[in-house]
Design a protein around this motif. Structure first.
Motif, PDB file in Angstrom:
ATOM      1  N   LEU A 263      11.369   3.133  -5.798  1.00  0.00           N
ATOM      2  CA  LEU A 263      10.565   3.696  -4.711  1.00  0.00           C
ATOM      3  C   LEU A 263      10.179   2.638  -3.685  1.00  0.00           C
ATOM      4  N   TYR A 264      10.185   1.372  -4.099  1.00  0.00           N
ATOM      5  CA  TYR A 264       9.800   0.300  -3.179  1.00  0.00           C
ATOM      6  C   TYR A 264      10.937   0.027  -2.205  1.00  0.00           C
ATOM      7  N   GLN A 265      10.639   0.076  -0.907  1.00  0.00           N
ATOM      8  CA  GLN A 265      11.657  -0.104   0.126  1.00  0.00           C
ATOM      9  C   GLN A 265      11.474  -1.411   0.898  1.00  0.00           C
ATOM     10  N   GLY A 266      10.680  -2.329   0.351  1.00  0.00           N
ATOM     11  CA  GLY A 266      10.417  -3.585   1.040  1.00  0.00           C
ATOM     12  C   GLY A 266      11.503  -4.617   0.821  1.00  0.00           C
TER      13      GLY A 266
ATOM     14  N   ALA B 159       6.826 -15.238  -4.346  1.00  0.00           N
ATOM     15  CA  ALA B 159       6.749 -14.676  -2.999  1.00  0.00           C
ATOM     16  C   ALA B 159       7.675 -13.473  -2.855  1.00  0.00           C
ATOM     17  N   GLY B 160       7.164 -12.425  -2.239  1.00  0.00           N
ATOM     18  CA  GLY B 160       7.968 -11.237  -1.977  1.00  0.00           C
ATOM     19  C   GLY B 160       8.046 -10.255  -3.127  1.00  0.00           C
ATOM     20  N   THR B 161       7.363 -10.540  -4.235  1.00  0.00           N
ATOM     21  CA  THR B 161       7.414  -9.630  -5.383  1.00  0.00           C
ATOM     22  C   THR B 161       6.135  -8.802  -5.476  1.00  0.00           C
TER      23      THR B 161
ATOM     24  N   ASP C 166       0.831  -1.207   0.000  1.00  0.00           N
ATOM     25  CA  ASP C 166       0.000   0.000   0.000  1.00  0.00           C
ATOM     26  C   ASP C 166       0.863   1.254   0.000  1.00  0.00           C
ATOM     27  N   GLY C 167       1.962   1.204   0.754  1.00  0.00           N
ATOM     28  CA  GLY C 167       2.851   2.352   0.786  1.00  0.00           C
ATOM     29  C   GLY C 167       3.534   2.582  -0.550  1.00  0.00           C
ATOM     30  N   PHE C 168       3.902   1.482  -1.222  1.00  0.00           N
ATOM     31  CA  PHE C 168       4.516   1.589  -2.545  1.00  0.00           C
ATOM     32  C   PHE C 168       3.536   2.212  -3.530  1.00  0.00           C
ATOM     33  N   GLU C 169       2.280   1.787  -3.450  1.00  0.00           N
ATOM     34  CA  GLU C 169       1.259   2.351  -4.342  1.00  0.00           C
ATOM     35  C   GLU C 169       1.070   3.838  -4.063  1.00  0.00           C
ATOM     36  N   ALA C 170       1.083   4.209  -2.777  1.00  0.00           N
ATOM     37  CA  ALA C 170       0.944   5.623  -2.427  1.00  0.00           C
ATOM     38  C   ALA C 170       2.123   6.430  -2.958  1.00  0.00           C
ATOM     39  N   ALA C 171       3.336   5.858  -2.870  1.00  0.00           N
ATOM     40  CA  ALA C 171       4.524   6.553  -3.382  1.00  0.00           C
ATOM     41  C   ALA C 171       4.443   6.728  -4.896  1.00  0.00           C
ATOM     42  N   LEU C 172       3.937   5.711  -5.580  1.00  0.00           N
ATOM     43  CA  LEU C 172       3.784   5.815  -7.037  1.00  0.00           C
ATOM     44  C   LEU C 172       2.806   6.923  -7.398  1.00  0.00           C
ATOM     45  N   LEU C 173       1.675   6.957  -6.699  1.00  0.00           N
ATOM     46  CA  LEU C 173       0.641   7.943  -7.021  1.00  0.00           C
ATOM     47  C   LEU C 173       1.096   9.365  -6.714  1.00  0.00           C
TER      48      LEU C 173
END
Length: 374
Positions: free
Chosen positions: A262-265, A237-239, A213-220
């Protein structure tokens, strides 16, 4: 934070139901219950029935609907939402610190006189209206007269007791020869985390770039992203897979890598762009002007992915720009390459009012693709 999806005020509830019933229409567009506010009519009776049912079940309905969102859930429902994002409600804890206890004699003397030199866990240390307790047993050294003991408040909460505060020792057989003071500030306690506090932490977790959800928010939030949808475990898994619609028809070649970064996971994110589909129009226009061309280009470029290109709407845009007489004669469509050229354009032989939906494609066009003929 229960939300009143169903109003608790019976007058407001009845008014809303009446308004909804009166706006109901049949297949021919005529109202089904135009007289829903007239006693004795079917519409009026229907409003009464619905009002009665919703008044009876309204509280439960509000609770269920509120529990369906982390922004409105309460209690156990909010705990469940938090658990889904690996969060737990923080329980109440007591403030902790240290105290120095001093005897008027040495530890050896205490042992000789009282048979003990131990400050046991649970010993009370009083100050004003407050109270601390010793956390674990500590012995006063044989050749010394003081010892430092860990302490905590006997009640939970954000209590603070400053260094130097005098304490009265209670609960020890030789308490009469003891004195004490706070040697390390007593602090750090808290009450049980409230729904509001837990919800605040949960909302922050939702926008953390280490979550989907955070990655999606960062993209938007990126200026070159118009729309983004993130799916989990698409490539294992994990992707994460992010389907991104760029805000520009031809974004920079570095945009994909920039967005994936942008993804920090812990796993890896893959960003996909929709293929751009261009349209080559052959039209008849009484007036050949840049304003008309720009109007046609703007209409096509502003189509959302999955939307329909409506020929009559395109012609209306041209006419509003001063085309005078404007007609679409033929359309060719095809994917657009990195240079902005249509690849393998497929002619659409019959120009109808509705072009087939584009699915995930995004229509783009440029003024040089708009061709005029006499």
């Amino acid at each position: 934070m229960a939300v009143e999806f169903i109003p608790s005020d019976p007058e407001v509830l009845r008014w809303r139901i009446t308004t909804s019933v009166q706006s109901a229409t049949g297949p021919d567009g005529s109202p089904l219950f135009p007289d829903a506010d007239v006693p004795g009519t079917p519409g009026y009776n229907l409003v009464g029935l619905l009002t009665s049912v919703l008044r009876t079940q309204g509280l439960r309905i509000n609770q269920v609907l509120s529990a369906m969102s982390p922004r409105t859930a309460e209690g156990a429902a909010l705990d469940a939402w938090a658990g889904f994002f690996a969060l737990e409600r923080q329980e109440r804890t007591a403030s902790e610190g240290e105290a120095e206890i001093t005897a008027s004699v040495t530890g050896q003397t205490l042992q000789n006189l009282y048979g003990s030199r131990t400050i046991p866990a649970g010993t009370r240390l009083l100050y004003g209206a407050g109270e601390l307790e010793v956390v674990e047993d500590r012995d006063i050294p044989l050749n010394e007269s003081r010892v430092t003991v860990p302490v905590r408040a006997t009640i939970s909460g954000s209590l603070v007791v400053e260094v130097g505060t005098a304490l009265t020792v209670s609960g020890v057989s030789f308490e009469d020869v003891l004195s004490a003071r706070v040697s390390k500030q007593v602090s750090g306690g808290r009450l049980r985390e409230t729904d509001t506090q837990l919800r605040s932490r949960l909302v922050r977790a939702l926008i953390d770039p280490g979550t989907a959800d955070g990655f999606e928010a960062a993209l938007l939030n990126h200026p070159l992203v118009s729309r983004a949808v993130v799916s989990q475990a698409t490539y294992g898994a994990g992707t994460l897979e992010a389907f991104v619609v760029p805000a520009e028809a031809f974004p920079p070649s570095t945009l994909r890598a920039e967005l994936e970064a942008l993804y920090q996971g812990p796993g890896r994110a893959f960003v996909l762009f929709p293929p751009s589909e261009g349209v080559l129009l052959r039209v008849r226009s009484a007036v050949e002007s840049q304003a008309v061309t720009d109007a046609v280009v703007a209409y096509v470029n502003n189509l959302e992915p999955g939307s329909t290109l409506i020929i009559s709407a395109l012609e209306a845009a041209a006419l509003s720009a001063g085309a005078g007489d404007f007609q679409v004669l033929s359309i060719r469509r095809g994917l657009v390459d990195e240079f902005g050229e249509i690849v393998e354009a497929i002619p659409i032989t019959q120009v109808t009012n509705l072009l087939p939906r584009s699915g995930k494609h995004k229509f783009v066009t440029r003024s040089e693709w708009i061709k005029y003929c006499s």
